[in-house]
Design a protein around this motif. Structure first.
Motif, mmCIF file in Angstrom:
data_model
loop_
_atom_site.group_PDB
_atom_site.id
_atom_site.type_symbol
_atom_site.label_atom_id
_atom_site.label_comp_id
_atom_site.label_asym_id
_atom_site.label_seq_id
_atom_site.Cartn_x
_atom_site.Cartn_y
_atom_site.Cartn_z
ATOM 1 N N ALA A 1 47.322 98.430 -19.357
ATOM 2 C CA ALA A 1 47.017 99.821 -19.667
ATOM 3 C C ALA A 1 46.910 100.597 -18.373
ATOM 4 N N ILE A 2 47.246 101.855 -18.446
ATOM 5 C CA ILE A 2 47.090 102.772 -17.321
ATOM 6 C C ILE A 2 46.196 103.909 -17.782
ATOM 7 N N THR A 3 45.245 104.285 -16.962
ATOM 8 C CA THR A 3 44.283 105.317 -17.332
ATOM 9 C C THR A 3 44.606 106.616 -16.614
ATOM 10 N N LEU A 4 44.747 107.670 -17.382
ATOM 11 C CA LEU A 4 44.943 108.978 -16.770
ATOM 12 C C LEU A 4 43.651 109.447 -16.117
ATOM 13 N N PRO A 5 43.730 110.208 -15.023
ATOM 14 C CA PRO A 5 42.523 110.702 -14.365
ATOM 15 C C PRO A 5 41.670 111.536 -15.318
ATOM 16 N N ASP A 6 40.391 111.292 -15.281
ATOM 17 C CA ASP A 6 39.436 112.025 -16.109
ATOM 18 C C ASP A 6 38.733 113.050 -15.218
ATOM 19 N N ILE B 1 52.230 117.218 -5.309
ATOM 20 C CA ILE B 1 50.860 117.632 -5.605
ATOM 21 C C ILE B 1 50.293 116.787 -6.747
ATOM 22 N N THR B 2 51.130 116.493 -7.733
ATOM 23 C CA THR B 2 50.662 115.673 -8.851
ATOM 24 C C THR B 2 50.279 114.286 -8.381
ATOM 25 N N MET B 3 51.087 113.678 -7.540
ATOM 26 C CA MET B 3 50.786 112.349 -7.026
ATOM 27 C C MET B 3 49.563 112.383 -6.102
ATOM 28 N N GLN B 4 49.418 113.444 -5.311
ATOM 29 C CA GLN B 4 48.235 113.570 -4.462
ATOM 30 C C GLN B 4 46.968 113.665 -5.308
ATOM 31 N N TYR B 5 47.064 114.396 -6.412
ATOM 32 C CA TYR B 5 45.911 114.496 -7.297
ATOM 33 C C TYR B 5 45.534 113.129 -7.848
ATOM 34 N N VAL B 6 46.541 112.352 -8.238
ATOM 35 C CA VAL B 6 46.276 111.015 -8.777
ATOM 36 C C VAL B 6 45.541 110.167 -7.737
ATOM 37 N N LYS B 7 46.033 110.182 -6.492
ATOM 38 C CA LYS B 7 45.395 109.368 -5.448
ATOM 39 C C LYS B 7 44.007 109.906 -5.111
ATOM 40 N N ASN B 8 43.887 111.227 -4.971
ATOM 41 C CA ASN B 8 42.588 111.814 -4.656
ATOM 42 C C ASN B 8 41.545 111.441 -5.709
ATOM 43 N N ARG C 1 41.492 108.846 -7.684
ATOM 44 C CA ARG C 1 41.097 107.438 -7.576
ATOM 45 C C ARG C 1 40.128 107.230 -6.417
ATOM 46 N N LEU C 2 40.376 107.919 -5.298
ATOM 47 C CA LEU C 2 39.474 107.792 -4.154
ATOM 48 C C LEU C 2 38.086 108.326 -4.484
ATOM 49 N N LEU C 3 38.037 109.456 -5.193
ATOM 50 C CA LEU C 3 36.754 110.087 -5.502
ATOM 51 C C LEU C 3 35.937 109.282 -6.499
ATOM 52 N N THR C 4 36.620 108.572 -7.379
ATOM 53 C CA THR C 4 35.903 107.848 -8.431
ATOM 54 C C THR C 4 35.797 106.357 -8.155
ATOM 55 N N ALA C 5 36.260 105.920 -6.987
ATOM 56 C CA ALA C 5 36.164 104.505 -6.640
ATOM 57 C C ALA C 5 34.704 104.089 -6.570
ATOM 58 N N ALA D 1 34.013 99.946 -1.789
ATOM 59 C CA ALA D 1 34.916 100.068 -0.647
ATOM 60 C C ALA D 1 36.261 99.422 -0.952
ATOM 61 N N ALA D 2 36.243 98.305 -1.682
ATOM 62 C CA ALA D 2 37.490 97.634 -2.038
ATOM 63 C C ALA D 2 38.350 98.526 -2.929
ATOM 64 N N GLU D 3 37.724 99.209 -3.874
ATOM 65 C CA GLU D 3 38.479 100.116 -4.740
ATOM 66 C C GLU D 3 39.044 101.293 -3.944
ATOM 67 N N ARG D 4 38.258 101.784 -2.974
ATOM 68 C CA ARG D 4 38.771 102.888 -2.146
ATOM 69 C C ARG D 4 39.954 102.425 -1.304
ATOM 70 N N ASP D 5 39.872 101.214 -0.749
ATOM 71 C CA ASP D 5 40.994 100.697 0.040
ATOM 72 C C ASP D 5 42.231 100.532 -0.836
ATOM 73 N N ALA D 6 42.046 100.021 -2.051
ATOM 74 C CA ALA D 6 43.180 99.822 -2.957
ATOM 75 C C ALA D 6 43.798 101.152 -3.358
ATOM 76 N N ALA D 7 42.971 102.196 -3.498
ATOM 77 C CA ALA D 7 43.477 103.495 -3.918
ATOM 78 C C ALA D 7 44.377 104.130 -2.871
#
Length: 716
Positions: free
Chosen positions: A68-73, A157-164, A166-170, A173-179
């Motif tokens: 499954a893939i989760t859309l940003p909330d 911009i859409t891809m940057q939003y996706v990455k941003n 993930r970083l904000l909701t990590a 530290a491991a989740e932030r590195d993976a993001a």
């Protein structure tokens, strides 16, 4: 004003779970992306052989987290909490990241155009992935480093939003590195999510979400925070030069910090203006005019201060109590710092200002060292007891040399107690067990208890040489002879009923303060049968003492001293709180009789001088108190409209007696009494607050069942 486009209401999206199969839109999008990259082979030559082979082997099932893939909330992004007074005026902000959600209707078109021009000029044309830019970036990165994913990202911009997001909701530290990992798998996840977002959201919605996740420097997360921080405005009011500067900060806010590196910021802003001309969103003339303007920053920057120490002047102590109270009823500190709540408190700025002035006038910080003066004001009521003010002669803060205190003075327990204000509880317990308000009581100059001991010897107290030999309960509370109340304790036979009624009337947290031998204060007083409890030497909170008076004039109904009127979540939905229910603490007739018994302290008792000096003429209840060695003194009082308590005490180390004066001072032989500084502070607070307020009477006599009666045969 900058023109803003009209749009529909922004839809709020909860997480959407996507299927993991390779069919449908996602699989088709990956196929299209693969074909595009393959098509660039002629241009890139043999350099693309490795990445193309890798990309051809990737399907949704091979991605990390396949299934499954989760859309940003958008609701999961950390949002700051705003605390307001009762009227909605901001008093404090609490945040991990200072961010205010904006939405697509809250941004000027000129800002959107600036960001699109410099960050992703084909944003409104592509479907979430700009395959032209991606091909160029892969080739450039391969030539430069041999790694196609190291270097230029070609993220839309859409891809940057996706990455941003993930970083904000990590969560680690491991989740932030993976993001932010430079891997093909992570990039393809970004691609899949970006493509699906473009199917579900409008371009305006995507851009608004993106602008809410961007860090703009100087503590500002999101465009609303940035507009306020740099220009003291809102995103809909940004002009071209301002919009271009904010767009310039997106790439590297520290590098282009306009406060620290104005030349770099101006150069980057002008680059944005040039890009806007190139894409046709502004004319060359408009860009030239904007380029001629300076940065236009507010000075100093409106950096949002975090926490209660940085709350509106005079409200820090209230803020501290509010956070502690919310933690007790279900909203912890971490949730408040990230949940995006709006908290409408009960704080009344007019009442707060009056209390703060009175406390500081009586005990000025600049001229008085080592003496605290704290005021609490509560609004009586049978359904709620709203805390209107918590103030002191000090400010909340870490700098003691500047007269600040890191302790929540008006809501914390004062260690030396509130003195004879505790005679209220002895009187209430005696009324409950049969004493009448009009019953004559002895008031000898000295009295030795025949029930209670002090260090193994009979407990002995002195009275007041100016008190008549006999007094009724009203006179006893006004004149405050110690001997009368210790004799009442003897007739009660135990201190337990006095402790019990003190708890019921309002001293709930104070009695839970640490006592001796691992017990609470209340437990220790009961276990040791301390007759001195009636003289109030135990730790006491000014706020709880004020709530005692509130309970008495509210028909005997105790309610928790509440600092909150409403809590709304980030969507504006009310949040229920697990506040304690109100209770009938004492019989209503008993409360009325106790109010009558307490109604003469300001007309013929220990607070008379302070009341006369203030020109006080309306009915009220009141009681003074002074502790041994004059280390602290208190006054508690109420009208049917407002209740309050003041405690003045030596808060230095080691503590010394306090002498009354102008200003008060530490001394060897104290002259501080409840009728001096505390009473003067109380009347100085309350007198202006009652100006123009209708006079409401109090009971003019005790209720029929409480006028006459005895506890039992007199002791001794």
């Amino acid at each position: 004003m900058t023109q803003v486009r009209q749009r529909g209401t922004q839809a709020r999206h909860r997480p959407v779970r996507l299927p993991s199969t390779g069919s449908g839109a996602v699989g088709g999008a990956l196929l299209r992306l693969t074909l595009v990259v393959l098509a660039t082979g002629a241009l890139l030559g043999g350099l693309l052989a490795a990445p193309v082979a890798g990309l051809a082997r990737v399907t949704p099932r091979t991605l990390p987290g396949a299934g499954a893939i989760t859309l940003p909330d958008p609701d999961a992004v950390p949002l700051g909490t705003l605390v307001t007074d009762a009227g909605g005026a901001p008093i404090a902000r609490l945040y991990e990241q200072y961010r205010v959600p904006t939405g697509p209707d809250g941004v000027a078109r000129v800002l959107e155009d600036a960001v699109v021009a410099i960050e992703d000029r084909r944003f409104r044309e592509h479907g979430g992935v700009d395959v032209r830019s991606l091909g160029r970036a892969l080739a450039t990165n391969l030539r430069a480093s041999g790694n196609p994913l190291s270097g230029q990202g070609a993220s839309t911009i859409t891809m940057q939003y996706v990455k941003n997001h993930r970083l904000l909701t990590a969560g680690s530290a491991a989740e932030r590195d993976a993001a932010d990992a430079p891997t093909l798998a992570r990039k393809l996840v970004d691609v899949q999510v970006a493509l699906r977002l473009e199917e579900r959201l409008t371009k305006d919605e995507i851009l608004a979400r993106y602008l809410d996740t961007v860090y703009f420097g100087n503590g500002a997360y999101g465009v609303t925070a940035a507009a306020r921080t740099y220009f003291d405005t809102v995103p809909t009011e940004l002009d071209l030069a301002q919009a271009a500067l904010l767009a310039a900060l997106v790439r590297a806010p520290e590098t282009y910090d306009p406060a620290e590196n104005p030349e770099a910021a101006l150069a980057r802003r002008d680059l944005v203006l040039d890009a806007m001309v190139e894409v046709g969103s502004v004319t060359a003339a408009q860009a030239a005019t904007a380029s001629e303007s300076g940065l236009g920053l507010v000075e100093p920057l409106r950096v949002a201060e975090d926490g209660c120490v940085n709350a509106r002047p005079g409200t820090g102590f209230f803020c501290r109590y509010l956070l502690a109270y919310l933690g007790d009823v279900g909203l912890g500190a971490e949730e408040l710092r990230t949940g995006g709540y709006t908290i409408r408190s009960t704080l009344d700025l007019r009442v707060t200002d009056a209390a703060r002035r009175a406390a500081a006038d009586q005990v000025p910080v600049d001229g008085t060292r080592g003496i605290a003066n704290a005021v609490a004001v509560v609004q009586p009521g049978r359904e709620r007891h709203r805390v209107l003010a918590l103030a002191a002669n000090r400010a909340l803060g870490p700098d003691a040399s500047a007269g600040q205190s890191s302790y929540p003075l008006p809501s914390a327990a004062v260690p030396y107690g509130a003195g004879s204000t505790y005679k209220i509880f002895t009187a209430a317990a005696a009324l409950e067990q049969g004493l009448g308000v009009e019953t004559e009581l002895p008031a000898p100059e000295t009295y030795t208890s025949q029930v209670f001991l002090d260090d193994g010897e009979p407990y002995e107290v002195s009275g007041d040489a100016g008190t008549p030999d006999e007094v009724d309960l009203q006179e006893a509370l006004a004149q405050s002879p110690n001997t009368t109340f210790v004799q009442l304790l003897d007739q009660l036979g135990s201190v337990d009923p006095v402790v019990d009624v003190a708890r019921r009337l309002g001293l709930r947290e104070s009695l839970r303060e640490p006592g001796t031998q691992g017990r609470t204060v209340g437990e220790a007083v009961r276990a040791e049968q301390r007759a001195s409890f009636t003289l109030g030497p135990v730790p006491t909170s000014p706020l709880e003492l004020a709530n005692v008076a509130t309970t008495i004039v509210s028909g005997g109904i105790w309610c928790p001293p509440s600092p909150v009127d409403a809590v709304l979540d980030s969507t504006g939905t009310p949040v229920p709180l697990a506040e304690a229910p109100c209770e009938q603490a004492v019989d209503e007739d008993l409360a009325a009789s106790l109010a009558f018994a307490l109604s003469e302290d300001h007309t013929g008792g220990t607070a008379t001088t302070a009341a006369q000096a203030a020109g006080w003429e309306r009915p009220m209840i009141g009681k003074t108190g002074t502790t041994q060695q004059n280390l602290s003194a208190a006054f508690v009082g109420a009208t049917p409209q407002l209740a309050g308590a003041v405690i003045t005490w030596a808060d230095g180390s080691p503590p010394r007696p306090v002498c009354d004066g102008a200003p008060p001072r530490l001394c060897d032989e104290g002259t501080l009494f409840g009728g001096t500084v505390p009473a003067r502070t109380w009347f100085a607070t309350m007198a202006p607050l009652h100006d123009g307020v209708p006079v409401v009477g109090l009971p003019e006599q005790a209720a029929p069942g409480y006028r006459t009666g005895q506890l039992g045969p007199p002791v001794g």
